[in-house]
Write an enzyme that holds these catalytic residues in place. Sequence first.
Site, PDB file in Angstrom:
ATOM      1  CE  LYS A 198      -3.570   2.476   2.499  1.00 56.93           C
ATOM      2  NZ  LYS A 198      -4.627   2.409   3.521  1.00 56.93           N
ATOM      3  CE  LYS A 253      -6.053   1.967  -0.486  1.00 52.65           C
ATOM      4  NZ  LYS A 253      -6.491   1.990   0.870  1.00 52.65           N
TER       5      LYS A 253
HETATM    6  C1  PBG Z   1      -7.084   3.849   5.325  1.00 56.34           C
HETATM    7  C2  PBG Z   1      -7.609   3.568   3.975  1.00 56.34           C
HETATM    8  C3  PBG Z   1      -7.481   4.419   2.888  1.00 56.34           C
HETATM    9  C4  PBG Z   1      -8.126   3.830   1.818  1.00 56.34           C
HETATM   10  C5  PBG Z   1      -8.654   2.611   2.261  1.00 56.34           C
HETATM   11  N1  PBG Z   1      -8.313   2.452   3.603  1.00 56.34           N
HETATM   12  C6  PBG Z   1      -6.889   5.782   2.781  1.00 56.34           C
HETATM   13  C7  PBG Z   1      -5.612   6.081   3.395  1.00 56.34           C
HETATM   14  O1  PBG Z   1      -4.731   5.241   3.547  1.00 56.34           O
HETATM   15  O2  PBG Z   1      -5.476   7.254   3.754  1.00 56.34           O
HETATM   16  C8  PBG Z   1      -8.207   4.452   0.455  1.00 56.34           C
HETATM   17  C9  PBG Z   1      -9.168   3.895  -0.500  1.00 56.34           C
HETATM   18  C10 PBG Z   1      -9.491   4.768  -1.641  1.00 56.34           C
HETATM   19  O3  PBG Z   1      -8.834   5.802  -1.896  1.00 56.34           O
HETATM   20  O4  PBG Z   1     -10.438   4.432  -2.359  1.00 56.34           O
HETATM   21  N2  PBG Z   1      -6.952   2.819   6.191  1.00 56.34           N
END
Ligand code: PBG
Length: 329
Positions: A198, A253
Site C-alpha cells: 500500500k 493499492k
Molecule cells: C485507510 C484507507 C485508505 C483507503 C482505504 N483504507 C486511505 C488512506 O490510507 O489514507 C483508500 C481507498 C481509496 O482511496 O479508495 N486505512
Amino acid sequence: MPFPYTRKRRLRASQAIRNLSQENHLTVDDLIWPVFVLDGFNRTEAIHSMPGVERMSVDVLLDKLTPLHDKGLNAIALFPVVEKQHKSDDAAEAWNPEGLVQRAVKTIKSALPELLVITDVALDPYTSHGQDGIINEQGDVLNDVTIKALVMQAKSHAKAGADVVAPSDMMDGRVGEIRAMLESNKHHNTAILAYSAKYASHFYGPFRDAVGSAANLGKSSKATYQMNPANALEAIDEIAMDIEEGADMVMVKPGLPYLDIIAMAKAQFNVPICAYHVSGEYAMLQSAIDNGFLAEQPTVMETLMCFKRAGCDAILTYYADRVTEWLNP
Ligand code: PBG
C-alpha cells in the site's frame, strides 16, 4: 513464419474468433464493492469528490445489496463514516462491539449469509488526528502500540461475523499478531486480506473526504508507514512478509498506476492478488465520463480488464455495483 503466412489480424477478424482467442476475462466473481456506511436509518449522502457514489445507512445498503447479490456480486468491503464524537486519540471506538461496523456486519450477514463481508482494520476513521495508528506527542505513529489496537479491532470484527479482515494500516508485524489472535479465538476460517503493498498515494484524497478523515489529517502524511511510490522491489518484501505471517490474500493499492506491482506480485506469489481501484482513480474516470469525454461502460470495462490482464484475482472498485448490472442485466 513471416508475413503473409503469419497475419495477426486473422484472430481479430470476427467477434467469434476474438472471443475464442481472448486471454483474460472479467466476471462478477472478480469484484469486491467498497461501501461507505453511515449510522442511522434511511440515510444517503452524496460524496462531492466521488460523483455517483453515496454514503448509506445499513438499511439502504441492504436494499441495494440484495438484488446485486442475486446477480452474483460476491463480496463487499465496509468503510465506516464515524461521527466526530466517536473519534479519539486512542481510537477506542474501533473495537466497540456495538460500533457501526460491528453492527453493520451482523445485520448484513444475517440478511445475506452467503455474501462475503470484508472489514477494514485500521484506525484512521476513529482517530481524532486521522492517522491509521496511535501517535505520540511528536506525532509519530507508534507501530507496536497500534498493533495492540488493531488486534482488538480485528477481534471485534471476527466476533461480529466478518468473513475477511483486511488490515490496511501498514504497521510492521500486524498480520502475524492478528492471525495468532484469530487462531486462539477459534476464528480459524476468518481470512486475512493484507494490504501489503500500500503506497503513500495522493489518489486516496476523495476517500478521505468520503470517510471524513481529510480535515483531521490536515497536511500530515502517511509516508512513515505507507510505501514510497518510487519503489517496486520493496513491495516484494512487504508481500513476502505478510504471507509468511499468515495473510491468505494480498492487496496492491492504488491500482491502475501500479499495474507493474500487480504483475510482479502475480509472478512471484501463489496467493490471490487483489488490487484496489481507489477513490482518486474513480474520481478521474468519472469526471471525464460526466463531462462526456469518455464513454462510461466501455471505458470502465476496459479499465477493469486491464487489472485482470496484469494478474489480479479480485478488484475492489467503486464501479462494482454498476459492473454487476452490466454483466448480468
Ligand atoms: C485507510 C484507507 C485508505 C483507503 C482505504 N483504507 C486511505 C488512506 O490510507 O489514507 C483508500 C481507498 C481509496 O482511496 O479508495 N486505512
